[in-house]
Design a protein around this motif. Structure first.
Motif, PDB file in Angstrom:
ATOM      1  N   UNK A 121      27.054  41.410  43.881  1.00 44.04           N
ATOM      2  CA  UNK A 121      26.574  40.890  42.844  1.00 44.04           C
ATOM      3  C   UNK A 121      25.188  40.709  42.449  1.00 44.04           C
ATOM      4  N   UNK A 175      32.138  42.339  45.091  1.00 43.23           N
ATOM      5  CA  UNK A 175      32.550  41.718  43.876  1.00 43.23           C
ATOM      6  C   UNK A 175      33.646  40.980  44.020  1.00 43.23           C
ATOM      7  N   UNK A 176      34.684  41.372  44.841  1.00 39.72           N
ATOM      8  CA  UNK A 176      35.829  40.849  45.098  1.00 39.72           C
ATOM      9  C   UNK A 176      36.003  40.008  46.250  1.00 39.72           C
ATOM     10  N   UNK A 177      34.778  39.785  46.858  1.00 42.87           N
ATOM     11  CA  UNK A 177      34.742  38.706  47.763  1.00 42.87           C
ATOM     12  C   UNK A 177      35.101  39.198  49.216  1.00 42.87           C
ATOM     13  N   UNK A 178      35.465  40.674  49.204  1.00 46.48           N
ATOM     14  CA  UNK A 178      35.635  41.313  50.543  1.00 46.48           C
ATOM     15  C   UNK A 178      34.561  41.695  51.114  1.00 46.48           C
ATOM     16  N   UNK A 233      36.938  45.122  37.715  1.00 46.81           N
ATOM     17  CA  UNK A 233      36.619  44.699  38.896  1.00 46.81           C
ATOM     18  C   UNK A 233      36.325  43.325  39.088  1.00 46.81           C
ATOM     19  N   UNK A 234      36.839  42.487  38.061  1.00 45.60           N
ATOM     20  CA  UNK A 234      36.669  41.020  38.006  1.00 45.60           C
ATOM     21  C   UNK A 234      37.508  40.234  39.165  1.00 45.60           C
ATOM     22  N   UNK A 235      36.959  39.462  39.984  1.00 50.05           N
ATOM     23  CA  UNK A 235      37.327  38.990  41.024  1.00 50.05           C
ATOM     24  C   UNK A 235      38.365  37.969  40.841  1.00 50.05           C
ATOM     25  N   UNK A 288      41.549  39.644  40.136  1.00 44.78           N
ATOM     26  CA  UNK A 288      42.001  40.434  41.133  1.00 44.78           C
ATOM     27  C   UNK A 288      42.683  39.264  41.888  1.00 44.78           C
ATOM     28  N   UNK A 289      42.040  38.117  42.259  1.00 46.38           N
ATOM     29  CA  UNK A 289      42.719  37.179  42.819  1.00 46.38           C
ATOM     30  C   UNK A 289      44.097  36.635  42.468  1.00 46.38           C
ATOM     31  N   UNK A 338      40.329  46.045  49.575  1.00 50.23           N
ATOM     32  CA  UNK A 338      41.489  45.142  48.826  1.00 50.23           C
ATOM     33  C   UNK A 338      42.481  45.147  49.915  1.00 50.23           C
ATOM     34  N   UNK A 377      42.550  41.696  51.091  1.00 51.39           N
ATOM     35  CA  UNK A 377      42.955  40.617  50.060  1.00 51.39           C
ATOM     36  C   UNK A 377      44.580  40.519  50.180  1.00 51.39           C
ATOM     37  N   UNK A 402      39.880  48.215  41.077  1.00 55.29           N
ATOM     38  CA  UNK A 402      40.628  47.315  41.804  1.00 55.29           C
ATOM     39  C   UNK A 402      41.829  46.635  41.115  1.00 55.29           C
TER      40      UNK A 402
END
Lengths: 353, 369
Positions: A262, A334-337, B8-10, B13-14, B46, B49, B222
């Motif tokens: 980010x 960006x997804x925290x992974x 691609x928004x976290x 996605x969560x 992914x 997650x 994603x």
């Protein structure tokens, strides 16, 4: 044979083709193949303690001063592009290689290899760009050479510049000095130069908003060195991009580096072009950006100093040096992974779909 | 960036991951077909997650990876001849044939060029009438219409120095082959969004009926993939098997009828060998008799070229979802992208290469990997 048997049949795969019997374009990519060439052919023949440091410039003690010396060859197609031309690159590239050692650049040499049939106007234009870029950088071209090769043996103009500068006492910058806890600073947006060249070459138009970032960075470096003695290493992420440079630092310093996706600034048209072309901006060349590895306590003050300079206006702290996974660069997505940011073998290849 | 950041928004996605977790009461094995989707799964992590019970296995949808060795050998043979310019997509150049690859042909003086579209090859042919320009056309249904268009256009213009070495493959027969195998463990498929943009998803409805397995046509970002996974989990938990479309911003039931028309005009269905899998009936496209003058395979007399694939690797199991790339003893040691032993390590969309490039730091660190 039934279909079932076919699909479960023994599986045979191809034998790899080692890139050892001839030079391939990938050997010039700045990736793993370039490193292999250095390790297998150049270093064994020419090894000495200064060369072995493999920094962007050599720094030697001579006559009571510390001299920085570097050389670089420039081959670019097209010769002229938004933001500059091969002449601008040839001056700024060598000035930057000196600056990344903390040197104040003084003199340049200029060697031109010209292809028979090159329009004289093109040469005039390139030489004028060299004059202007050298004046802006405050360096003098004090020696040179020209050669002409037959039509078809060159690509218009090839340029080599070497540069000499002086390093003030106490400045020690090298890719092997990164330590766990240090911060990774980036002076601005990535990918501008590489995408500009690619879109010119492919005749792609990305709203005409992209230009090469080519610039001399020695004054930015001077501003940074003035505020901190905790700058461990400076590098300009040219060929191979941010990822190749960081992988080199991680390997040389035997540390890990973790980036924060980010925080990495990328211009929208560059991002868009990369998405369309199937390229990762982390591997795209820059010609006016630097990466600094800075002690954590000094990161903010160095960042402030960078942002006050026009060439560091968009500077960001983009990551940190870690003890874990030495010689490997990873990135918090960006997804925290987390993912690896690997050194590519050769050039980045556009994907099919 | 619009049409990109929101996918691609976290936060989104969560939320999707939480919903998948809530819906999944037992383990499910899902396969994404397309190499582009595999690439996204790995690049964005992914797999990290997803709840432990949702296992993603990676399908045979990397066109570079599954192009058979003998086709690469044909391309290398043709590119090595004087007066020929071979034009292709970038990642085909690195794929090893039996003895060498196209990069080495180029280094030895062969004229090999990379383009982004077959029409660029046409343009080059028009401008260089003294050269035989051959476009090396690989890919699934996605790239086939543009390639068909180039051949159609060349015929219309009466271009005598343009031809195509075509090795197209089709997705539905590959899914049929996977589902027909008695070792199959895939319980739901994410359908290939780009292929379906061209072809629609009528054929996938047939597969769903035949094998009673849910298929959700999915996109490539994603959020697309997570939503497709959620739609599959919902179907599986509710005991449904339907074809659904997650990628509605691009895919319709009918697909692109103009593209299908030009494809059918130039190409016909043929049996095809898949590297890493073997022969699958009616799984490829070849150039029709009416366009034989533009078929490089016939023009250059390479029809008889065959190749035995020498060294062994586990890519058949990987491409069928029976094994993970990391289950292979050679993964990351003897077999790397710089030194690929098998098809899925060759292109960045191949499952092994994607694992290597983005995920190998987690090998052994987590049970689900």
């Amino acid at each position: 044979m039934t279909q079932d048997a076919k699909i479960e049949g023994a599986l045979y795969c191809p034998v790899p083709v080692p890139a050892k019997d001839a030079i391939l374009l990938g050997h010039g990519s700045g990736g793993r193949m370039s490193a292999d060439l250095l390790q297998s052919i150049l270093l064994p023949a020419l090894r000495n303690p200064v060369l072995e440091r493999l920094d962007d410039q050599a720094i030697v003690d001579f006559g009571g001063s510390r001299l920085a010396f570097t050389t670089d060859s420039f081959v670019v197609k097209p010769l002229f592009f938004p933001g500059g031309d091969i002449g601008t690159l040839a001056v700024n590239g060598t000035v930057n290689d000196l600056a990344m050692g903390g040197a104040h650049p003084l003199f340049l040499s200029l060697a031109l290899i010209l292809e028979e049939g090159l329009p004289m106007d093109h040469l005039r234009q390139v030489v004028e760009s060299i004059r202007v870029a050298a004046a802006i950088a405050g360096v003098a071209v004090i020696t040179g050479d020209t050669k002409v090769v037959e039509k078809g043996s060159g690509d218009g103009i090839f340029v080599n510049t070497s540069g000499i500068g002086v390093v003030a006492p106490g400045i020690e910058l090298s890719a092997d000095r990164a330590r766990p806890g240090d911060r990774v600073l980036l002076s601005g947006t990535i990918g501008d130069h590489g995408i500009t060249i690619l879109s010119q070459r492919e005749g792609l138009e990305f709203a005409g908003e992209i230009a090469s970032d080519t610039a001399a960075l020695h004054l930015l470096v001077a501003d940074m060195l003035r505020v901190s003695a905790e700058i461990r290493c400076l590098r300009d992420p040219t060929r191979g991009g941010l990822s190749s440079t960081l992988n080199e630092i991680a390997a040389r310093s035997r540390v890990g580096i973790e980036l924060d996706e980010k925080a990495i600034p990328i211009r929208e048209p560059v991002q868009g072009a990369c998405e369309m072309l199937g390229l990762d901006p982390l591997y795209v060349a820059n010609e006016g950006k630097l990466i600094a590895i800075v002690g954590a306590d000094h990161a903010d003050q160095v960042l402030d100093a960078m942002r006050k300079n026009p060439f560091g206006r968009d500077a960001q702290i983009v990551g940190a040096v870690t003890e874990s996974h030495p010689a490997m660069v990873t990135m918090r997505t960006r997804l925290g992974t987390s993912r690896i940011v690997d050194l590519l073998a050769g050039d980045q290849l556009p994907r099919i779909c | 960036m619009k049409y990109l950041d929101e996918y691609r928004d976290e936060r989104i996605a969560r939320a999707l991951v939480a919903e998948i977790e809530r819906r999944a009461t037992r383990p499910w094995v899902l396969m994404e077909i397309c190499g582009g989707q595999t690439h996204t799964l790995m690049r964005f992590g992914i797999d990290e997650l997803l709840p432990k019970g949702i296992e993603m296995v990676h399908g045979p949808g990397c066109p570079v990876c599954v192009t058979p060795l003998e086709i690469i050998d044909k391309a290398i043979d043709i590119a090595s001849r004087p007066g020929v310019t071979l034009v292709s997509y970038g990642d085909m150049l690195r794929v090893p044939g039996s003895k060498t690859d196209l990069f080495h042909v180029k280094a030895k003086g062969g004229d090999v060029r990379v383009v982004y579209a077959p029409t660029e090859a046409l343009k080059f042919a028009r401008a260089n009438p003294e050269r035989q320009v051959v476009f090396f056309a690989v890919g699934f249904e996605t790239t086939a219409p543009a390639n068909a268009m180039a051949v159609w256009q060349a015929k219309r213009e009466g271009l005598r120095n343009f031809s195509m070495l075509a090795s197209h493959v089709l997705v539905p027969p590959a899914i049929r082959a996977l589902l027909g195998s008695r070792r199959n463990r895939v319980q739901g498929f994410i359908g290939p969004g780009h292929v379906c943009t061209v072809m629609g998803y009528r054929e996938y409805a047939d597969l769903v009926r035949e094998f009673h397995v849910p298929i959700v046509v999915g996109g490539f970002e994603p959020v697309d993939l997570l939503e497709a996974i959620l739609m599959l989990v919902r179907q599986l938990e509710e005991g449904r098997a339907e074809v659904e479309n997650q990628y509605v911003r691009s895919v319709t039931y009918q697909g692109n009828l103009h593209a299908q028309k030009i494809l059918a005009e130039v190409f016909e269905v043929c049996d095809r060998k898949w590297r890493g899998i073997g022969g699958i009936p009616e799984s490829g496209l070849s150039i029709r008799e009416e366009y034989a003058d533009f078929d490089a395979d016939r023009i250059f007399g390479t029809e008889g070229v065959t190749a035995d694939e020498p060294a062994e690797c586990v890519s058949a199991e990987v491409l069928q979802g029976l094994k993970k790339p990391t289950d292979c003893a050679a993964f990351g040691t003897r077999c790397t992208p710089g030194n690929p032993l098998g098809a899925p390590m060759v292109s960045s969309e191949g499952a092994c290469a994607a694992y290597y490039q983005y995920r190998r730091h987690l090998v052994g660190a987590k049970g689900g990997f």
